[in-house]
Design an enzyme around this catalytic site. Sequence first.
Site, PDB file in Angstrom:
ATOM      1  N   LEU A  67      28.716  52.672  47.590  1.00 17.00           N
ATOM      2  CA  LEU A  67      29.259  51.764  48.611  1.00 17.00           C
ATOM      3  C   LEU A  67      28.693  52.056  50.003  1.00 17.00           C
ATOM      4  CD1 LEU A  67      32.968  51.227  47.490  1.00 17.00           C
ATOM      5  CD2 LEU A  67      30.897  50.029  46.780  1.00 17.00           C
ATOM      6  N   ARG A  68      27.836  53.062  50.121  1.00 16.54           N
ATOM      7  CA  ARG A  68      27.046  53.313  51.345  1.00 16.54           C
ATOM      8  C   ARG A  68      27.878  53.630  52.580  1.00 16.54           C
ATOM      9  NH1 ARG A  68      23.092  54.063  47.952  1.00 16.54           N
ATOM     10  NH2 ARG A  68      21.940  52.245  47.291  1.00 16.54           N
ATOM     11  N   ASN A  98      26.447  60.023  47.502  1.00 18.81           N
ATOM     12  CA  ASN A  98      25.229  60.076  48.331  1.00 18.81           C
ATOM     13  C   ASN A  98      25.338  59.191  49.566  1.00 18.81           C
ATOM     14  OD1 ASN A  98      25.043  57.724  46.825  1.00 18.81           O
ATOM     15  ND2 ASN A  98      22.826  57.827  46.589  1.00 18.81           N
ATOM     16  N   ASP A 156      24.560  62.141  41.867  1.00 14.18           N
ATOM     17  CA  ASP A 156      23.767  60.970  41.485  1.00 14.18           C
ATOM     18  C   ASP A 156      22.836  60.492  42.594  1.00 14.18           C
ATOM     19  OD1 ASP A 156      23.070  58.830  39.617  1.00 14.18           O
ATOM     20  OD2 ASP A 156      23.834  57.577  41.227  1.00 14.18           O
ATOM     21  N   ASP A 309      26.156  50.894  38.456  1.00 16.17           N
ATOM     22  CA  ASP A 309      25.239  51.553  39.397  1.00 16.17           C
ATOM     23  C   ASP A 309      24.922  50.610  40.566  1.00 16.17           C
ATOM     24  OD1 ASP A 309      23.591  53.384  40.642  1.00 16.17           O
ATOM     25  OD2 ASP A 309      22.022  53.338  39.103  1.00 16.17           O
ATOM     26  N   HIS A 313      20.935  47.516  48.946  1.00 13.08           N
ATOM     27  CA  HIS A 313      19.885  47.887  49.891  1.00 13.08           C
ATOM     28  C   HIS A 313      19.543  46.693  50.772  1.00 13.08           C
ATOM     29  CE1 HIS A 313      18.901  51.902  48.575  1.00 13.08           C
ATOM     30  NE2 HIS A 313      18.787  51.508  47.322  1.00 13.08           N
TER      31      HIS A 313
HETATM   32 ZN   LIG Z   1      21.442  57.695  39.278  1.00  9.45          ZN
END
Ligand SMILES: [Zn+2]
Length: 452
Positions: A67-68, A98, A156, A309, A313
């Site tokens: 979800l950034r 991440n 991930d 996933d 972007h």
């Molecule tokens: Zn991955």
Amino acid sequence: MRPLMLRGGRVIDPVAGIDGAYDVLVIDGEIEALEPAGALAPPEGVETLDCSGLWVVPGLIDVHVHLRDPGFPQKETILTGLRAAAAGGFTTVAAMANTSPVDDTPEVARYMIERAREAHASRLIPVSAVTRGLAGRELVDFAAMAEAGARLYSDDGVPIDDEAVLVRAFGEAARIGFAISLHEEDRALTEHGACNAGEVSKRLGVTGIPVAAEARRVRRDLAIAVGSGAPVHIAHISTAEGIELVRAARKRRANVTCEATPHHFMLDDSAFARFGPNAKMAPPLRSHADVEALHAALADGTIDVIATDHAPHDPASKRLNRLAPLFPGDRDATQLAADDAETLAGAANGIVGLETALGLALELVNRGVIDAARMITLMSANPARLLRLDAQGTLAPGACADITVIDPKLEWTVDPAKFISMSRNTPFTGRRLKGKAAFTIVSGEVVHAARS
Ligand SMILES: [Zn+2]
């Protein structure tokens, strides 16, 4: 909150062993009753949702989204991501670590939960990093992260290269009882890679990513997992060989589950020649034979979970200013110039998935690859089990009233301009799909209703 009654739908609940016409009564955010259609007397003041012609299923759960937020508001925020999830029929999503800063401290996890509470959409589970900063060296404080709300651990986006670190992480996971989700990639084999190694990579003149990049790592990690007692989950499995390794490890009693994404089971690497950066992800789209192996594994139970996933972007991260004209979508790209191939290799990995996953999974049902009950097992019951959400993944009385109402007949065309997600990076543009979420209900509240 008024009591809510969902009347006359086809209730599909593999955990309760139900597939038929049932009414569902919701009181105070919980399933109060689940009875054959017409058998329930509606209580005073009840709000009724006519579900005839629709499927009523336990809320869909996505164990793998990005979800950034915090960090990349030009790609997605928790608000837009959870609204996109609700529109896609998901009542809970597990958001990967991440972000920037990385979700490796209770403060970041609490920030994510707080933003999610404000969104009034799907629920969010913060996935804790396994290692600090995703650097692959020092473990996070597993207990503190669980205390803050984590129910899954993952670096991930990057693999855990150091075996000693992995052994220690499995020890922590065994102790705490939540799974570690592994991104399986041998980076020695993926450097400069843009797509699957094969005819397509050769024709385009780009560096290919071999099957071994996944298989080698799955083999190593499952060998370490056997006997560790840790629940281990393989993220986005993409190859026939990887699937065989999971089958073999289960025979040796490894506590292993795995997931497949809609793009890996719906597309092969020929889609990369048409969509380029919008079909670029790690692991890459594989061969037709791998897609068929995924179908067999989804049907026979080797694959436990469908996960998106979802990886939003912005166009600049995908290098679309330069690459979009080379990948028109309606026909195959031809051999790339050396510097275009290099630009493509540098384009960000990942595609959005929350708003297309259900329609794509239903395509498996419509084609007879899996039946509807199996789809619900893959998208709700098993994800709930993986995250140990005991009150979810079923509509049995006493369960939490997270419900997805699906219109299985509705035909629609994927148009990224209409996505609620802030990002548009998808290889499914223009695809006709059949079936969509009509209502998404979280804790008895309708958080998404499709405009008809
Ligand atoms: Zn991955």
